[in-house]
Write a protein that holds these residues in place. Structure first.
Motif: not given
Length: 363
Positions: A95-116
């Protein structure tokens, strides 16, 4: 947000270490990743009740369940087979591992959205700097935009392949514009040379060709040192890709700064181009010149108007080449052995290519 393939890879890795059977279940109760073959796609009704309960974990019919949160709201459930203490610990780790993945992917999504939005000029100047600060994106660093165009099957994740080329470069951004276009915003060292910029493009081309067995086109803009100017580099890369398809048909990597006169012609209005062709060719069109003549002219230009070298490379007698050039002079009034006339006809060829390309794009 996280793909099912990533979730599957994560629990496969955990099973190889712990020897425990694990599954990832959506909050609606559907199993989307599992190490148990008979579990994939199954609906687990107990999960919806578990999601709505205040409990962080629960034991149900020989399986232990653990919640995974996104912004404080349950998003997934981890299912671990077994009722023992080790199963509980493994479930908490998963649960902790996937929770960390969620945070990382959300941050990357926010950055991708900003860059677009940055590339498409959808942000106000004040928003660019404030959002960049929140996302920990530096402003005054050297960057360049690469535009990668592919015809690769959409099932193949080309974005991830490009990201894998620069695994240690967390300050580089890779995002998809559409099904066939990918953008790389690459951070550069201050003393990065033009050769290094071309080498990066070559690395991308060779990797994608090897991984996908498909041809790609890559263009690059100019280097910018302010975040607000990244969109300019992107527009330059787009223009380079188009100009390359018109005037550099034998090249798959095009640099905006090396487009030469093609960049100028690309920005000319079509009515002006038609007027120029009419004045130079006196009513003729490029269709009035046979392939042999055009091939001779192109080879003549490649050899810097050298008659002897051109005839040698074409395997024809010097007099034959002179005859062809005289024939062209009679048709157009241009003697290609004269530098000024040669320039005019070279531009005429390029303008004609541009017009043909634009007419095709119109249909």
């Amino acid at each position: 947000m996280i793909s099912n393939q990533i979730l599957q890879s994560t629990i496969d890795g955990l099973k190889s270490i712990t020897r425990k059977e694990l599954s990832v279940v959506e909050k609606e109760g559907k199993v989307i990743a599992t190490t148990e073959e008979n579990m994939i796609g199954r609906q687990i009704d107990a999960v919806e009740n578990f999601i709505s309960s205040p409990a962080e974990s629960q034991l149900i019919l020989g399986y232990q369940y653990f919640k995974i949160y996104d912004n404080g709201v349950p998003e997934y459930v981890i299912q671990v087979k077994g009722e023992d203490e080790s199963g509980y610990q493994i479930g908490k780790i998963a649960a902790f591992q996937i929770q960390s993945l969620l945070v990382a992917y959300k941050e990357r999504y926010d950055k991708d959205n900003f860059i677009k939005n940055l590339l498409l000029d959808n942000l106000l100047l004040v928003d660019i700097y404030s959002r960049a600060k929140k996302l920990h994106i530096e402003n005054n660093v050297h960057r360049i935009v690469y535009l990668i165009e592919t015809n690769i099957d959409k099932e193949m994740n080309v974005v991830e392949i490009v990201r894998s080329i620069f695994p240690a470069k967390t300050k580089d951004f890779v995002t998809a514009v559409d099904e066939h276009s990918i953008i790389l915003v690459k951070e550069l060292r201050e003393k990065e040379t033009a050769d290094e910029i071309d080498r990066i493009a070559k690395t991308i081309e060779e990797t994608l060709n090897a991984e996908t067995n498909s041809r790609v086109y890559i263009s690059s803009g100019t280097i910018v040192s302010d975040l607000k100017d990244v969109s300019r580099s992107y527009k330059e890369a787009k223009m380079a890709l188009e100009v390359g398809k018109i005037f550099e048909t034998d090249k798959y990597i095009v640099n905006y700064e090396k487009l030469g006169i093609g960049r100028l012609i690309y920005q000319l209005p079509l009515p002006l181009c038609r007027m120029f062709i009419k004045e130079v060719l006196h009513g003729l069109t490029m269709d009035d010149f046979d392939d042999e003549t055009l091939a001779t002219v192109n080879k003549f230009f490649e050899n810097n108007l050298n008659v002897s070298e051109t005839s040698r490379q074409l395997y024809i007698h010097r007099n034959t080449l002179v005859y062809r050039l005289d024939k062209l002079q009679k048709m157009t009034g241009l003697d290609l052995r004269n530098f000024d006339d040669a320039i005019i006809f070279k531009i005429t060829l390029m303008v004609s290519k541009y017009m043909i390309y634009m007419d095709k794009m119109a249909y």
